[in-house]
Design a protein around this motif. Structure first.
Motif, PDB file in Angstrom:
ATOM      1  N   UNK A 550       0.924  -1.143  -0.016  1.00  0.00           N
ATOM      2  CA  UNK A 550      -0.064  -0.039  -0.055  1.00  0.00           C
ATOM      3  C   UNK A 550       0.862   1.116   0.017  1.00  0.00           C
ATOM      4  N   UNK A 551       0.335   2.505  -0.394  1.00  0.00           N
ATOM      5  CA  UNK A 551       1.064   3.805  -0.077  1.00  0.00           C
ATOM      6  C   UNK A 551       1.165   4.029   1.304  1.00  0.00           C
ATOM      7  N   UNK A 552       1.888   4.671   1.553  1.00  0.00           N
ATOM      8  CA  UNK A 552       1.958   5.149   3.276  1.00  0.00           C
ATOM      9  C   UNK A 552       1.125   6.373   3.706  1.00  0.00           C
ATOM     10  N   UNK A 553      -0.044   6.107   4.427  1.00  0.00           N
ATOM     11  CA  UNK A 553      -0.894   6.902   4.718  1.00  0.00           C
ATOM     12  C   UNK A 553      -0.144   7.946   5.647  1.00  0.00           C
ATOM     13  N   UNK A 554       0.009   9.382   5.104  1.00  0.00           N
ATOM     14  CA  UNK A 554       0.639  10.454   5.933  1.00  0.00           C
ATOM     15  C   UNK A 554      -0.588  10.932   6.862  1.00  0.00           C
ATOM     16  N   UNK A 555      -1.759  11.009   6.524  1.00  0.00           N
ATOM     17  CA  UNK A 555      -3.051  11.563   7.250  1.00  0.00           C
ATOM     18  C   UNK A 555      -2.698  13.003   7.681  1.00  0.00           C
ATOM     19  N   UNK A 556      -2.353  13.689   6.766  1.00  0.00           N
ATOM     20  CA  UNK A 556      -1.980  15.230   7.071  1.00  0.00           C
ATOM     21  C   UNK A 556      -3.395  15.915   7.106  1.00  0.00           C
ATOM     22  N   UNK A 557      -3.774  16.103   8.273  1.00  0.00           N
ATOM     23  CA  UNK A 557      -5.089  16.785   8.630  1.00  0.00           C
ATOM     24  C   UNK A 557      -5.249  18.180   7.916  1.00  0.00           C
ATOM     25  N   UNK A 558      -4.321  19.009   8.089  1.00  0.00           N
ATOM     26  CA  UNK A 558      -4.310  20.308   7.670  1.00  0.00           C
ATOM     27  C   UNK A 558      -4.574  20.357   6.118  1.00  0.00           C
ATOM     28  N   UNK A 559      -3.697  19.467   5.371  1.00  0.00           N
ATOM     29  CA  UNK A 559      -3.564  19.572   3.998  1.00  0.00           C
ATOM     30  C   UNK A 559      -5.019  19.013   3.545  1.00  0.00           C
TER      31      UNK A 559
END
Length: 689
Positions: A550-559
């Protein structure tokens, strides 16, 4: 509403999926129903599901999201049939240019990097995307872990099948139909990624050897069979002989292994046995040439270490091009009469050695028709067409292929045949460039703009703004270039070599989304194209296309919030932006400002972005002055939007009092506008008098 009434009118495979999801429930049934109702209310109000990162959606129960789609199905008053495809009622392909796209690899959307995504989980992400079309990555069985190296043109990749649902009698095909149905319920068009080649161990080679070009080695594999010359083996007569012998060999192996079923149903072990037998006899398919090679590759030698032929790849100057080789593939036998690494001298119509392989083209068109009809695809994305104009020449009005790839005229004919069944089908090219008119003549509607390859620095931003100012429309409303935020292969070493998330960070990604919406305006604005993971600064889509992870989920909430805020603002003003044009721009070493004006109006938008567009911006206050074409009354100016990335705190505010803006100073003196940005920020101001 009682459960019986809920599912009564669903298609049979939907019913099976519903009950399977219900059986999997760990939490209370009523709790998951409430969550699903919340999703439905959000979607019906906003047009998307908010408040959940991708990884959060992947972790919710299957039932909560499946019931959400069941409610949509009921809302649209379907009764036991699949939701309609987007092209079902289209009379032409103009709709296609109004869509916005996301590249979506189901295998790449697992919860962890070490696991692969599955079809049932993948539907959970769809309502959180702000697009109206999905470019679906190849989803059939592949070789060497590479999704663009297809082992089968029929079997769905076992890596994306939800095993629990499969064990409950829900087939891989039914799972994929459900995914596409969910897209259509969201008014999302779905695109089929067409690869005009297979892997060198593909099932199709065994089913239809006449579709491939073959070589035959001597028993000791040191030379070609019977000491033949490679061009003698490439002759039409020898190819026909090989294809017949291979068909007989496959039939013998079927009888020997007592396989009493169609070759489509072979398990991998059976396929490997037949491929091993072909290798023992000395038969191997010929791979595609390099993008800049001529004709077909030559045979160099056999490698006993990797048990495969080594090929010779040369360009028209005789230079070695092996570094560009894609030797894991088997190319289709499209054109007869090719010789190894030799340019064709002429083209004679009445010579059988110089003609299209009609068997391949008939197969390929039927294959496309079958898949469009079976899965209800709305458009095609055709792979490996980036150099189709470089690899043909014209002689006496006849198009001569110089390389074993589809030619522009051949593609146009294929598209024409498909449009006789589906007038509205769209076609996207695997091509990055600025020549859409050429690709339109070959049957395509969209190509990818070269902007995607640009680092957004001062020089490149000036070029982008100059292009947008100097050409607000195309010569035709049937074709265009896509404004791509990213593509699935930009991280390839031969392109940019690094994931966009790492190269530019969330400031850069935010700027890309911002410009794609607010600098990209007019009646022929460029459709937006993003890649799954761009929205929350995730990375690894290129890697995940080439290995089962899978891709690596960064889960950057601000973006992620900024992504939605940009889309929310765009939805509010997109009709006005369609009637607008970019009239001015200024790019400094620290800031870029551009002005959009609505036609026949005194309504303007001012966009402001930082330069360079990375997280490493060292900000200093910058003052910019520029004139408008009319005088504005400062008291009547309304500033509608401020989106600040300075401290990565996203705000979506409406201002009527200029003095309340804390990080930007703005004034109007006659027709002169003065802007001072005090910190790194992305700002959109609306001005009207």
């Amino acid at each position: 509403m009682k459960e019986e009434a809920i599912i009564k009118n669903l298609p049979e495979y939907w019913k099976k999926i519903f009950y399977c999801a219900k059986e999997k429930l760990i939490s209370a049934y009523e709790k998951e129903m409430d969550l699903s109702n919340l999703f439905f209310a959000q979607y019906w109000l906003k047009g998307y599901i908010s408040g959940y990162m991708f990884i959060d959606l992947l972790k919710i129960s299957d039932f909560a999201m499946i019931y959400f789609f069941v409610k949509l199905y009921m809302k649209y008053d379907y009764h036991g049939v699949r939701p309609r495809s987007i092209i079902s009622d289209k009379k032409d392909d103009l709709w296609f240019l109004e869509r916005d796209f996301c590249f979506f690899n189901i295998r790449a959307v697992g919860k962890e990097v070490e696991e692969t995504g599955n079809i049932i989980d993948a539907v959970k992400l769809l309502p959180a995307l702000r697009v109206s079309a999905i470019h679906l990555a190849p989803f059939f069985e592949c070789s060497a872990g590479i999704i663009y190296c297809q082992k089968s043109f029929v079997h769905i990749n076992h890596e994306i099948i939800n095993i629990q649902y499969m064990e409950k009698g829900i087939s891989a095909k039914e799972q994929m139909l459900f995914f596409i149905d969910c897209c259509h319920l969201l008014n999302i068009a779905i695109g089929f990624d067409v690869t005009p080649h297979t892997s060198n161990d593909s099932i199709l080679r065994l089913q239809k050897p006449e579709l491939f070009r073959w070589i035959k080695l001597a028993q000791d594999k040191t030379t070609l069979f019977d000491n033949m010359d490679i061009d003698e083996q490439y002759s039409t007569g020898f190819q026909s002989q090989c294809q017949k012998e291979i068909a007989l060999l496959v039939e013998e192996e079927i009888k020997k292994n007592n396989i009493g079923r169609a070759i489509d149903d072979f398990d991998i072990e059976c396929i490997d046995k037949i491929n091993k037998r072909l290798g023992e006899v000395g038969y191997y398919t010929v791979p595609p040439h390099t993008w800049n090679g001529v004709s077909v590759p030559g045979f160099k030698k056999y490698s006993h270490n990797i048990q495969t032929p080594i090929w010779e790849y040369k360009d028209k100057y005789g230079r070695n091009q092996g570094q560009h080789a894609i030797w894991l593939h088997a190319n289709f036998y499209m054109h007869k009469g090719f010789k190894a690494n030799k340019l064709p001298v002429s083209y004679v119509l009445d010579t059988k050695e110089k003609e299209k392989n009609i068997e391949f083209f008939n197969f390929f068109i039927d294959y496309l028709k079958d898949n469009i009809e079976r899965y209800l695809f709305d458009f095609l994305r055709i792979d490996y067409v980036d150099h189709i104009f470089d690899n043909v020449k014209e002689e006496n009005g006849i198009e001569i292929p110089l390389n074993e790839m589809l030619t522009p005229i051949e593609i146009r004919e294929i598209v024409k045949r498909l449009k006789s069944n589906w007038k509205g089908i769209g076609v996207l090219a695997d091509h990055v460039g600025c020549d859409p008119d050429k690709y339109y003549q070959a049957g395509f509607n969209l190509i990818i703009s070269s902007y995607v390859t640009f680092e957004y620095n001062k020089l490149n931003l000036e070029k982008i703004f100059y292009d947008l100012c100097s050409s607000n429309s195309n010569n035709s409303n049937h074709f265009n270039t896509i404004w791509a935020i990213d593509t699935h292969d930009m991280a390839h070493p031969l392109f940019l070599g690094k994931e966009l998330a790492y190269r530019e960070g969330k400031v850069g990604m935010g700027v890309r989304f911002f410009l794609s919406r607010f600098a990209n305006v007019g009646r022929n604005r460029h459709p937006k194209y993003e890649v799954i993971g761009n929205q929350d600064l995730s990375s690894g889509i290129h890697r995940a296309n080439n290995r089962p992870e899978s891709i690596a989920w960064n889960s950057d909430k601000e973006l992620f919030e900024l992504y939605h805020q940009i889309e929310n603002q765009y939805e509010m003003i997109k009709d006005d932006l369609q009637q607008s044009r970019l009239i001015q721009y200024t790019v400094t070493s620290r800031m870029a400002v551009f002005i959009i004006k609505k036609d026949d109006s005194t309504k303007y938008w001012i966009g402001i972005i930082p330069v360079p567009v990375t997280n490493n911006v060292k900000w200093k206050e910058e003052l910019l002055k520029f004139p408008l074409d009319v005088k504005l009354n400062e008291k009547n100016i309304v500033m509608h939007t401020k989106i600040s990335l300075a401290i990565f705190k996203m705000e979506y505010l409406h201002f009527t009092d200029i003095d309340k803006l804390c990080d930007i100073e703005f004034s109007v003196i006659g027709n002169l506008i003065v802007v001072k940005l005090k910190q790194v920020g992305i700002v959109l101001l609306e001005l009207k008098s």
